[in-house]
Design an enzyme around this catalytic site. Structure first.
Site, mmCIF file in Angstrom:
data_model
loop_
_atom_site.group_PDB
_atom_site.id
_atom_site.type_symbol
_atom_site.label_atom_id
_atom_site.label_comp_id
_atom_site.label_asym_id
_atom_site.label_seq_id
_atom_site.Cartn_x
_atom_site.Cartn_y
_atom_site.Cartn_z
ATOM 1 N N LYS A 281 5.635 10.018 17.893
ATOM 2 C CA LYS A 281 6.078 8.622 17.998
ATOM 3 C C LYS A 281 7.099 8.342 16.897
ATOM 4 O O LYS A 281 6.749 8.197 15.727
ATOM 5 C CB LYS A 281 4.905 7.641 17.849
ATOM 6 C CG LYS A 281 5.333 6.233 18.294
ATOM 7 C CD LYS A 281 4.605 5.107 17.618
ATOM 8 C CE LYS A 281 5.120 4.689 16.295
ATOM 9 N NZ LYS A 281 6.473 4.081 16.279
ATOM 10 N N GLY B 207 5.016 7.191 6.231
ATOM 11 C CA GLY B 207 5.396 5.779 6.242
ATOM 12 C C GLY B 207 4.901 5.086 4.987
ATOM 13 O O GLY B 207 4.647 5.732 3.957
ATOM 14 N N GLY C 173 -0.428 3.394 6.011
ATOM 15 C CA GLY C 173 -1.232 4.612 5.845
ATOM 16 C C GLY C 173 -2.708 4.276 5.660
ATOM 17 O O GLY C 173 -3.585 4.939 6.228
ATOM 18 N N CYS D 285 11.760 7.795 0.242
ATOM 19 C CA CYS D 285 10.465 7.765 -0.462
ATOM 20 C C CYS D 285 10.590 8.373 -1.842
ATOM 21 O O CYS D 285 9.875 7.992 -2.768
ATOM 22 C CB CYS D 285 9.424 8.533 0.352
ATOM 23 S SG CYS D 285 9.899 10.240 0.683
ATOM 24 N N GLU E 255 7.529 -0.645 -4.690
ATOM 25 C CA GLU E 255 8.545 0.135 -3.987
ATOM 26 C C GLU E 255 9.513 -0.841 -3.310
ATOM 27 O O GLU E 255 9.122 -1.583 -2.412
ATOM 28 C CB GLU E 255 7.879 1.018 -2.925
ATOM 29 C CG GLU E 255 8.891 1.900 -2.209
ATOM 30 C CD GLU E 255 8.275 2.733 -1.086
ATOM 31 O OE1 GLU E 255 7.506 2.191 -0.287
ATOM 32 O OE2 GLU E 255 8.606 3.934 -1.014
#
Ligand code: NAD
Length: 503
Positions: free
Chosen positions: A179, A232, A237, A288, A389
């Protein structure tokens, strides 16, 4: 305009309810294509195709080297269509063509080949020496596939992040349902078209498009899926981990980061300045691994600031398809707004805005989701811009007095994806690397990935590893087989333990 379907059981199909969603070019806000909107029923069909293929045993029972042969062929197809893949990813994500064609697609080929080579590790059972074990017993380990793997990837590096999952998963004998992110599905649809050309047994590879809250959620909750491998944000998560626990699905999670760079007082400032900008601004900071909080010794602080501003000012914003562009757009307006809110928080909390922080006024950029590269000085450890983040082109410089204090601040975070050290003394930096709580530590470098080595996070940056042999084995389960070669009950240790010396 083109419409792309989902891919189940070796066929391209429309969504069950006929729905589609547009995918947008972040450079100009225009729709690039329409894509089938897969919902729960579509996910069920994709999983059913994968489950049936797995249970048939043709793929999982094949010699691993024969499975690998398909992927050596895929490596060639990737090379043949490298420019099409690079352009699809650039137009859908806003990533520079310099990056997609110069790094992402070549690495895709390298990883495809390397994972195919790892099939050799599955051919022979693994046996470990047992010096104190009688010779008439033997134990060996076989690594078997898990079954159906749901692979969920984000929009920032679709090709690269998917390849760490789908290639090793299939080569290890599993069947997959991929996906992509609904924000950037096109390069993976293109890759699926190449995979279709391989002639894999039907149902080994399946692709379902749609948003995470519906399509991703249905995949995670489907009881026929044995493992979810997701990349992700940490928030999603955690949600996936909770839902996977319902039937104890295996999980690998590659999550967010707030990665520190430590500049030591012996660093080469010219190289360090360029390295900090590369680490923090590659793909507009939507990586990331971005190095977004930089600890700088007070003695070097003003010299490094000056150099960073001077160099960051030269970065050219523009069309990511243009080879001369240094910074492309952000993925969408929502992300840009989130980043701008962080910039405002930095200003409100008292950091010094050294550069950028605004939407550029250039007429040629006005339809894209552009934001100026942004540098903050005089940041402190407590500020939100030093802790969360941001996932955008924002770098915070935090001055420090002692190396011990810098290490403490670097580790003072819920994340632990990667960290970096800039120093003229590699031995000194190497000692320091051991003190940093992160899955990867770069010394005088950033954003490099070696196919032989595992990648993953400490703390809330993830669970499990991708890449390298560790990443390959994440898609297998080990089975230990123990054999007693004696054919009579006499002298068997269990017999004596249970019944003593009785006849
Ligand atoms: P995201 O968490 O919003 O989405 C990631 C994927 O999960 C997408 O495919 C999305 O559709 C899906 N998803 C969303 N909600 C879901 C749900 N409830 N159930 C199942 N699936 C769901 O992340 P994003 O915005 O696409 O990507 C940015 C994030 O990814 C950043 O936090 C970044 O640090 C992280 N990231 C991590 C790595 C790594 O290797 N550690 C690499 C790249 C990006």
């Amino acid at each position: 305009m083109k419409t792309y379907g989902n891919y189940f059981n070796g066929e391209w199909v429309d969504a069950v309810n006929g729905g589609t969603f547009p995918t947008i070019n972040p450079f100009n806000g225009e729709s690039l294509a329409h894509v089938a909107l897969g919902l729960e029923e579509d996910v069920d069909l994709a999983v059913k195709a994968a489950r049936t293929a797995f249970d048939k045993g043709e793929w999982s029972g094949m010699d691993p080297r024969d499975r690998a042969a398909y992927f050596f062929k895929l490596e060639q197809l990737i090379a043949d269509e490298s420019m099409e893949l690079a352009e699809a990813e650039t137009m859908d994500t806003g990533m520079l063509i310099r990056l997609t064609s110069g790094m992402v697609v070549p690495m895709l080929g390298v990883f495809c080949k390397r994972f195919a080579e790892m099939a050799e590790y599955l051919v022979n059972p693994e046996s470990r020496a047992q010096a104190d074990f009688p010779a008439l017993y033997w134990d060996y380990i076989v690594r078997e596939p898990l079954g159906v793997i749901g692979c969920i990837v984000p929009w920032n590096f679709p090709l690269f992040l998917a390849c760490w999952k789908i290639f090793p998963a299939m080569i290890a004998g599993n069947c997959v349902v991929l996906k992509p992110s609904s924000h950037a599905p096109l390069s993976l649809i293109h890759l699926a078209r190449l995979i279709d050309k391989l002639g894999l047994p039907k149902g080994v590879f399946n692709l379902v498009n749609g948003p995470g809250s519906k399509t991703g959620d249905a995949l995670v909750l489907n009881p026929s899926v044995n493992k979810i491998s997701m990349t992700g944000s940490s928030a999603i998560g955690k949600d996936i981990m909770a839902k996977a626990s319902i039937d104890l699905k295996r999980i690998t999670l590659e999550l967010g980061g707030k990665n520190p760079a430590l500049v030591l007082d012996d660093a080469n400032l010219e190289m360090t300045a360029d390295g900090i900008l590369y680490g923090g601004l590659l793909h507009q900071g939507q990586v990331c691994m971005s190095g977004s909080r930089i600890y700088v010794p007070k003695t070097l602080y003003s010299d490094l600031n000056e150099l960073l501003i001077e160099r960051a000012k030269t970065l050219v914003l523009g069309d990511p398809l243009d080879i001369d562009t240094d910074q492309g757009p952000l993925i969408n307006d929502r992300r840009r707004q989130t980043v701008m809110n962080y910039i405002q928080q930095g200003i409100d909390e008292g950091a010094t805005l050294l550069l950028g922080g605004k939407i550029p006024e250039d007429e040629t950029l006005k339809n894209g989701f552009f934001l100026q590269p942004t540098l903050f000085g005089d940041a402190t450890q407590q500020m939100v811009i030093s802790r969360e983040e941001i996932f955008g082109p924002v770098i915070a410089l935090i001055p420090y007095e002692s190396e011990k204090e810098a290490v403490q601040m670097a580790n003072d975070t819920c994340y632990g994806l990667n960290a970096g050290i800039w120093s003229g003394d590699v031995e000194r930096a190497n000692q320091l690397a051991r003190q940093l709580q992160a899955g990867t530590v770069f010394i005088n470098d950033w954003h490099t990935l070696n196919p032989e080595y595992p990648f993953g996070g400490y703390k809330q940056s993830g669970l499990g590893r991708e890449g390298g042999l560790e990443g390959f084995y994440e898609f297998t389960q080990s089975k230990t087989v123990h054999i007693n070669f004696k054919q009579t009950r006499d002298d068997s240790h269990w017999f004596k333990i249970l019944l003593g010396n009785a006849d």
